[in-house]
Design a protein around this motif. Structure first.
Motif, PDB file in Angstrom:
ATOM      1  N   SER A 145      12.615 -17.337  -7.960  1.00  0.00           N
ATOM      2  CA  SER A 145      12.585 -18.331  -6.897  1.00  0.00           C
ATOM      3  C   SER A 145      11.156 -18.778  -6.584  1.00  0.00           C
ATOM      4  O   SER A 145      10.290 -17.944  -6.298  1.00  0.00           O
ATOM      5  CB  SER A 145      13.221 -17.740  -5.627  1.00  0.00           C
ATOM      6  OG  SER A 145      12.934 -18.537  -4.509  1.00  0.00           O
ATOM      7  N   PRO A 146      10.896 -20.092  -6.583  1.00  0.00           N
ATOM      8  CA  PRO A 146       9.563 -20.561  -6.192  1.00  0.00           C
ATOM      9  C   PRO A 146       9.289 -20.329  -4.703  1.00  0.00           C
ATOM     10  O   PRO A 146       8.139 -20.179  -4.306  1.00  0.00           O
ATOM     11  CB  PRO A 146       9.606 -22.055  -6.523  1.00  0.00           C
ATOM     12  CG  PRO A 146      11.052 -22.419  -6.511  1.00  0.00           C
ATOM     13  CD  PRO A 146      11.778 -21.205  -6.985  1.00  0.00           C
ATOM     14  N   VAL A 147      10.341 -20.257  -3.904  1.00  0.00           N
ATOM     15  CA  VAL A 147      10.159 -19.997  -2.470  1.00  0.00           C
ATOM     16  C   VAL A 147       9.660 -18.569  -2.267  1.00  0.00           C
ATOM     17  O   VAL A 147       8.674 -18.329  -1.549  1.00  0.00           O
ATOM     18  CB  VAL A 147      11.476 -20.231  -1.713  1.00  0.00           C
ATOM     19  CG1 VAL A 147      11.316 -19.845  -0.249  1.00  0.00           C
ATOM     20  CG2 VAL A 147      11.912 -21.686  -1.832  1.00  0.00           C
ATOM     21  N   GLN A 148      10.323 -17.603  -2.889  1.00  0.00           N
ATOM     22  CA  GLN A 148       9.909 -16.206  -2.763  1.00  0.00           C
ATOM     23  C   GLN A 148       8.507 -16.001  -3.337  1.00  0.00           C
ATOM     24  O   GLN A 148       7.672 -15.301  -2.748  1.00  0.00           O
ATOM     25  CB  GLN A 148      10.907 -15.298  -3.487  1.00  0.00           C
ATOM     26  CG  GLN A 148      12.317 -15.346  -2.924  1.00  0.00           C
ATOM     27  CD  GLN A 148      12.418 -14.730  -1.540  1.00  0.00           C
ATOM     28  OE1 GLN A 148      11.935 -13.631  -1.293  1.00  0.00           O
ATOM     29  NE2 GLN A 148      13.053 -15.439  -0.622  1.00  0.00           N
ATOM     30  N   ALA A 149       8.227 -16.623  -4.475  1.00  0.00           N
ATOM     31  CA  ALA A 149       6.904 -16.490  -5.079  1.00  0.00           C
ATOM     32  C   ALA A 149       5.829 -17.107  -4.200  1.00  0.00           C
ATOM     33  O   ALA A 149       4.727 -16.557  -4.044  1.00  0.00           O
ATOM     34  CB  ALA A 149       6.899 -17.154  -6.457  1.00  0.00           C
ATOM     35  N   GLY A 150       6.129 -18.257  -3.583  1.00  0.00           N
ATOM     36  CA  GLY A 150       5.162 -18.891  -2.700  1.00  0.00           C
ATOM     37  C   GLY A 150       4.859 -18.053  -1.480  1.00  0.00           C
ATOM     38  O   GLY A 150       3.708 -17.964  -1.029  1.00  0.00           O
ATOM     39  N   MET A 151       5.875 -17.406  -0.931  1.00  0.00           N
ATOM     40  CA  MET A 151       5.665 -16.539   0.231  1.00  0.00           C
ATOM     41  C   MET A 151       4.788 -15.340  -0.131  1.00  0.00           C
ATOM     42  O   MET A 151       3.902 -14.940   0.642  1.00  0.00           O
ATOM     43  CB  MET A 151       7.024 -16.077   0.777  1.00  0.00           C
ATOM     44  CG  MET A 151       7.867 -17.198   1.361  1.00  0.00           C
ATOM     45  SD  MET A 151       9.592 -16.718   1.678  1.00  0.00           S
ATOM     46  CE  MET A 151       9.355 -15.500   2.964  1.00  0.00           C
ATOM     47  N   ILE A 152       5.016 -14.767  -1.299  1.00  0.00           N
ATOM     48  CA  ILE A 152       4.191 -13.627  -1.732  1.00  0.00           C
ATOM     49  C   ILE A 152       2.760 -14.062  -1.987  1.00  0.00           C
ATOM     50  O   ILE A 152       1.799 -13.383  -1.605  1.00  0.00           O
ATOM     51  CB  ILE A 152       4.804 -12.982  -2.990  1.00  0.00           C
ATOM     52  CG1 ILE A 152       6.187 -12.404  -2.675  1.00  0.00           C
ATOM     53  CG2 ILE A 152       3.891 -11.892  -3.536  1.00  0.00           C
ATOM     54  CD1 ILE A 152       6.944 -11.912  -3.894  1.00  0.00           C
ATOM     55  N   ASN A 153       2.599 -15.212  -2.636  1.00  0.00           N
ATOM     56  CA  ASN A 153       1.259 -15.736  -2.903  1.00  0.00           C
ATOM     57  C   ASN A 153       0.489 -15.966  -1.605  1.00  0.00           C
ATOM     58  O   ASN A 153      -0.687 -15.579  -1.487  1.00  0.00           O
ATOM     59  CB  ASN A 153       1.377 -17.035  -3.703  1.00  0.00           C
ATOM     60  CG  ASN A 153       0.034 -17.602  -4.103  1.00  0.00           C
ATOM     61  OD1 ASN A 153      -0.708 -18.136  -3.271  1.00  0.00           O
ATOM     62  ND2 ASN A 153      -0.299 -17.498  -5.387  1.00  0.00           N
ATOM     63  N   ASP A 154       1.141 -16.567  -0.632  1.00  0.00           N
ATOM     64  CA  ASP A 154       0.485 -16.819   0.656  1.00  0.00           C
ATOM     65  C   ASP A 154       0.088 -15.515   1.343  1.00  0.00           C
ATOM     66  O   ASP A 154      -0.990 -15.427   1.961  1.00  0.00           O
ATOM     67  CB  ASP A 154       1.418 -17.617   1.568  1.00  0.00           C
ATOM     68  CG  ASP A 154       1.659 -19.034   1.064  1.00  0.00           C
ATOM     69  OD1 ASP A 154       0.867 -19.501   0.226  1.00  0.00           O
ATOM     70  OD2 ASP A 154       2.644 -19.661   1.503  1.00  0.00           O
ATOM     71  N   GLU A 155       0.950 -14.494   1.242  1.00  0.00           N
ATOM     72  CA  GLU A 155       0.645 -13.215   1.889  1.00  0.00           C
ATOM     73  C   GLU A 155      -0.539 -12.527   1.209  1.00  0.00           C
ATOM     74  O   GLU A 155      -1.376 -11.907   1.879  1.00  0.00           O
ATOM     75  CB  GLU A 155       1.885 -12.312   1.856  1.00  0.00           C
ATOM     76  CG  GLU A 155       1.749 -11.020   2.630  1.00  0.00           C
ATOM     77  CD  GLU A 155       1.606 -11.212   4.131  1.00  0.00           C
ATOM     78  OE1 GLU A 155       1.381 -10.218   4.843  1.00  0.00           O
ATOM     79  OE2 GLU A 155       1.721 -12.370   4.610  1.00  0.00           O
ATOM     80  N   ILE A 156      -0.632 -12.632  -0.110  1.00  0.00           N
ATOM     81  CA  ILE A 156      -1.773 -12.046  -0.815  1.00  0.00           C
ATOM     82  C   ILE A 156      -3.073 -12.709  -0.376  1.00  0.00           C
ATOM     83  O   ILE A 156      -4.078 -12.039  -0.101  1.00  0.00           O
ATOM     84  CB  ILE A 156      -1.588 -12.180  -2.344  1.00  0.00           C
ATOM     85  CG1 ILE A 156      -0.403 -11.329  -2.813  1.00  0.00           C
ATOM     86  CG2 ILE A 156      -2.856 -11.760  -3.087  1.00  0.00           C
ATOM     87  CD1 ILE A 156      -0.030 -11.557  -4.266  1.00  0.00           C
ATOM     88  N   VAL A 157      -3.066 -14.017  -0.300  1.00  0.00           N
ATOM     89  CA  VAL A 157      -4.270 -14.747   0.125  1.00  0.00           C
ATOM     90  C   VAL A 157      -4.659 -14.348   1.543  1.00  0.00           C
ATOM     91  O   VAL A 157      -5.847 -14.132   1.850  1.00  0.00           O
ATOM     92  CB  VAL A 157      -4.022 -16.272   0.020  1.00  0.00           C
ATOM     93  CG1 VAL A 157      -5.186 -17.045   0.614  1.00  0.00           C
ATOM     94  CG2 VAL A 157      -3.792 -16.677  -1.434  1.00  0.00           C
ATOM     95  N   ARG A 158      -3.691 -14.218   2.421  1.00  0.00           N
ATOM     96  CA  ARG A 158      -3.974 -13.844   3.813  1.00  0.00           C
ATOM     97  C   ARG A 158      -4.551 -12.437   3.901  1.00  0.00           C
ATOM     98  O   ARG A 158      -5.546 -12.191   4.611  1.00  0.00           O
ATOM     99  CB  ARG A 158      -2.695 -13.939   4.643  1.00  0.00           C
ATOM    100  CG  ARG A 158      -2.905 -13.684   6.128  1.00  0.00           C
ATOM    101  CD  ARG A 158      -1.585 -13.633   6.869  1.00  0.00           C
ATOM    102  NE  ARG A 158      -0.847 -12.404   6.588  1.00  0.00           N
ATOM    103  CZ  ARG A 158      -1.064 -11.249   7.227  1.00  0.00           C
ATOM    104  NH1 ARG A 158      -1.999 -11.165   8.176  1.00  0.00           N
ATOM    105  NH2 ARG A 158      -0.351 -10.186   6.936  1.00  0.00           N
ATOM    106  N   LEU A 159      -3.952 -11.492   3.199  1.00  0.00           N
ATOM    107  CA  LEU A 159      -4.405 -10.102   3.268  1.00  0.00           C
ATOM    108  C   LEU A 159      -5.783  -9.923   2.619  1.00  0.00           C
ATOM    109  O   LEU A 159      -6.599  -9.118   3.092  1.00  0.00           O
ATOM    110  CB  LEU A 159      -3.376  -9.193   2.582  1.00  0.00           C
ATOM    111  CG  LEU A 159      -2.031  -9.056   3.309  1.00  0.00           C
ATOM    112  CD1 LEU A 159      -1.018  -8.319   2.445  1.00  0.00           C
ATOM    113  CD2 LEU A 159      -2.211  -8.347   4.648  1.00  0.00           C
ATOM    114  N   LYS A 160      -6.056 -10.664   1.570  1.00  0.00           N
ATOM    115  CA  LYS A 160      -7.387 -10.602   0.953  1.00  0.00           C
ATOM    116  C   LYS A 160      -8.462 -11.052   1.936  1.00  0.00           C
ATOM    117  O   LYS A 160      -9.519 -10.418   2.068  1.00  0.00           O
ATOM    118  CB  LYS A 160      -7.426 -11.481  -0.299  1.00  0.00           C
ATOM    119  CG  LYS A 160      -6.791 -10.870  -1.532  1.00  0.00           C
ATOM    120  CD  LYS A 160      -6.645 -11.884  -2.657  1.00  0.00           C
ATOM    121  CE  LYS A 160      -7.976 -12.508  -3.017  1.00  0.00           C
ATOM    122  NZ  LYS A 160      -7.846 -13.470  -4.142  1.00  0.00           N
TER     123      LYS A 160
END
Length: 348
Positions: A145-160
């Motif tokens: 899912s591009p939605v699930q992948a986008g949410m994970i990508n955004d969370e990685i950027v935020r946590l970094k």
């Protein structure tokens, strides 16, 4: 001389001989004395013994059931204690310097092990632990899912940005489509020379059965309120307007994917006409195209890059209790939906 009364009985006399005393026989079988069977009230004594024998059998069966249940209870108690001890051991070792690992394996979808809910929770735990020196995404996924992948990508950027810890992606067999969408958020991507990497594209697939239905003489009866409510119905012909609308959606999601890859890879990306065409490459080719950085596995990254050989897995897995609860909840929900469908119109 033989006495007259000592002659054996005749055949007629044998036929009319008295029947054996069944109560006396039962008394003998249950251990009662012959004198007891002949004594007054012996029937009650036999019944009492039979009743006590039945009660003893019931007690034995009940004791066996209790013993079996205690054995199962002890088994589950030992299992729970083992799992808790592992968790306590892992949590106690997290305070020492280590490399944090989060698995992204299988389909990336809601409800799966690689869902945004599970992966984001594991990422937060890994970043927030003081002992973790870096977070490694161990990826082996064909996408999802591009939605699930986008949410994970955004969370990685935020946590970094919040914790200032580096993130590395280590690819095993496959890192394609939505999996690469996630990997693009990493600081560096490590692959095996034979890994499959790329497939930067979006698809929407299905089937059309209109010709088959005509040959079989089947008529599709679809009633809708709304011109496009039957959009992409496999049993109805697709109009050019609907096809163009779907293509616009796919192109928009594709551009979002491309933007994420360009932002993550930056100047390292050597863009070609095929880079965002949906093609995929080997790990060696991905390095040449700038889609990956260098060859390496998890142990190599932990030892040579992070400089913390101790590896701790933060991946969140659904336990047995959660699975049983979800199945029970799904069964209850299905029953409720089935009951509601008979009373309300459908919106789907």
């Amino acid at each position: 001389m033989t006495e007259p009364n000592q002659f054996p009985p005749s055949g007629s006399e044998q036929k009319h001989a008295p029947a054996p005393d069944l109560w006396a026989q039962a008394a003998t079988d249950t251990g009662a004395k012959k004198t007891d069977a002949q004594a007054p009230g012996w029937e009650r004594s036999v019944l009492e013994k039979l009743a006590f024998a039945a009660l003893n059998e019931q007690r034995a069966a009940r004791r066996w059931r209790i013993f079996t249940r205690l054995c199962w209870l002890a088994f589950f108690g030992i299992l729970a204690w083992t799992l808790m001890s592992r968790e306590l051991t892992a949590s106690s070792s997290k305070s020492t310097p280590h490399t944090a690992v989060v698995d992204i394996k299988g389909e990336i979808a809601s409800g799966a092990d690689a869902s945004a809910e599970y992966v984001a929770a594991a990422l937060r735990s890994a970043f927030e632990d003081e002992g973790s020196k870096a977070v490694v995404l161990l990826i082996n996924s064909p996408g999802g899912s591009p939605v699930q992948a986008g949410m994970i990508n955004d969370e990685i950027v935020r946590l970094k940005a919040k914790h200032g810890k580096p993130v590395y992606a280590v690819v095993e067999e496959t890192c394609a489509s939505a999996a690469y969408y996630i990997a693009a958020a990493a600081d560096d991507i490590y692959v095996d020379k034979a890994s499959i990497v790329g497939s930067i594209g979006v698809l929407m697939d299905g089937f059309g059965f209109t010709g088959t239905m005509e040959k079989l003489g089947v008529e599709r009866r679809l009633l809708t309120a709304g011109e496009n409510k039957g959009f992409l119905d496999p049993f109805s012909p697709q109009t050019e307007k609907q096809r163009a609308y779907a293509q616009t959606m796919l192109d928009q999601i594709h551009q979002q994917f491309i933007a994420v890859v360009k932002a993550g890879r930056g100047d390292r990306l050597k863009s070609t006409p095929d880079t965002f065409s949906g093609l995929f490459w080997t790990g060696q080719q991905a390095i040449e195209l700038g889609l990956a950085d260098q060859l390496g596995n998890l142990d190599y990254v932990a030892r040579e890059v992070v400089k913390a050989e101790d590896i701790i897995d933060y991946t969140r897995h659904e336990n047995v209790a959660e699975r049983l609860a979800k199945r029970f909840g799904a069964a209850m929900g299905a029953g409720a939906v089935q009951a509601a469908r008979s009373f309300v119109p459908q919106l789907r």
